[in-house]
Design an enzyme around this catalytic site. Structure first.
Site, short mmCIF file in Angstrom:
data_model
loop_
_atom_site.label_atom_id
_atom_site.label_comp_id
_atom_site.label_asym_id
_atom_site.label_seq_id
_atom_site.Cartn_x
_atom_site.Cartn_y
_atom_site.Cartn_z
N TYR A 136 0.84 -1.19 0.00
CA TYR A 136 0.00 0.00 0.00
C TYR A 136 0.88 1.25 0.00
CZ TYR A 136 -3.57 3.28 1.84
OH TYR A 136 -4.41 4.34 2.04
N LYS A 164 -1.77 -1.36 -3.81
CA LYS A 164 -2.81 -0.35 -3.64
C LYS A 164 -2.19 1.01 -3.88
CE LYS A 164 -6.02 1.70 -0.29
NZ LYS A 164 -6.51 1.71 1.11
#
Length: 306
Positions: A136, A164
């Site tokens: 992420y 992400k």
């Protein structure tokens, strides 16, 4: 390793609290079931939207367990990141033992590692925990960007299966998609307003804040794009645009928790140091939600091919 398909809509869940700050597990379970019934492709508890930074390790795992127990078939992706590799490893192992299907790992924040530090951190976790893992990247919160070279190197690890993207940089995101297309690797939007642009260049879905409020519409937008119907996806994107923007007028999850309260999905209580949405933004949020409620399109969206 558990197989999981990182295509579609994965709401970044809120952690509901009672007024005294304790976790409201009944509302948490109800929310997980509501989202599963809406047709989402997975649930993501205890991330940034879930106020993970304010949870103890035991509370963190209790939330993961409660969401897993509440749902039937939808996969649960547990946030388990930290700026301390040892702590991230402990949370990741405990999340795996609790039954999580995958892990979401925010990049180490505040201490701002160099790119080799990111590689070492994520490789340590991926070597130790046999679950699909999502890297992420959200430099606005962490203070450091995961560069495309680093993302491409991490994508070669068999347990690192997705990324992400919340950098706001479409050139960078597009490069990562280009460089990982030959891998079994997904790139997910972490910024609702960027979801459709990312899907247009090969993104696979989103980990979404707004999907807590409008799961059917979000699923319809993503489903239309993944099936190639960008005219329909664009129409829904613009319909949801005011909501996307309203969710970030103040620090996430302040606005989404207020929207959840207005919709009757749960309380807006936050743990300190976060505070309730200001009055100047509250009236606008009510207007945005009221506009979305004027059209009863849930059945149409629920039936959209995805």
């Amino acid at each position: 390793m558990t197989a999981i398909d990182f295509h579609g809509v994965f709401p970044a869940m809120c952690t509901p609290f009672h007024q005294d700050g304790s976790i409201d597990f009944e509302t948490l379970r109800d929310d997980a079931q509501r989202l599963e019934s809406a047709g989402v492709d997975g649930l993501v508890p205890v991330g940034s939207t879930g106020e993970s930074a304010t949870l103890s390790h035991d509370e963190h795992i209790e939330v993961v367990e409660a969401v897993i127990d509440a749902v039937d078939d939808v996969p649960v992706i547990a946030g388990s990141g930290s700026n301390n590799t040892k702590e991230a490893l402990e949370l990741s192992r405990r999340s795996a033992e609790a039954g999580a299907d995958a892990l979401l790992l925010i990049s180490p924040y505040y201490n701002k590692p160099e790119q080799q530090g990111f590689i070492d951190h994520y490789t340590t976790l991926a070597d130790a925990v046999d679950l699909p893992q999502i890297v992420y990247n959200v430099p606005s919160r962490t203070g450091q960007n995961i560069e495309p070279d680093t993302a491409a190197e991490l994508a070669s690890h068999p347990n690192i299966r997705a990324y992400k993207a919340a950098s706001g940089d479409m050139n960078q995101i597009s490069e990562i998609i280009e460089r990982t297309r030959d891998e079994d690797f997904a790139v997910l939007s972490g910024d609702d307003g960027m979801t459709l642009p990312m899907l247009s260049v090969g993104g696979t879905g989103c980990i979404s804040v707004s999907a807590n409020i409008e799961p059917e519409r979000t699923c319809a937008m993503v489903g239309a794009a993944l099936s190639g119907d960008f005219e329909r996806a664009q129409a829904i994107h613009h319909e949801l645009g005011p909501l996307f923007r309203a969710m970030f007028v103040e620090t996430n999850p302040i606005p989404v928790k207020e929207a959840m309260r207005i919709r009757g999905y749960g309380p807006a209580h936050l743990r300190s140091p976060l505070t309730r949405l200001s009055d100047e933004h509250l009236d606008h949020l009510r207007d945005v939600l009221a506009t979305l409620e004027t059209e009863d399109l849930e059945d149409e969206y629920a039936e959209a091919e995805r």
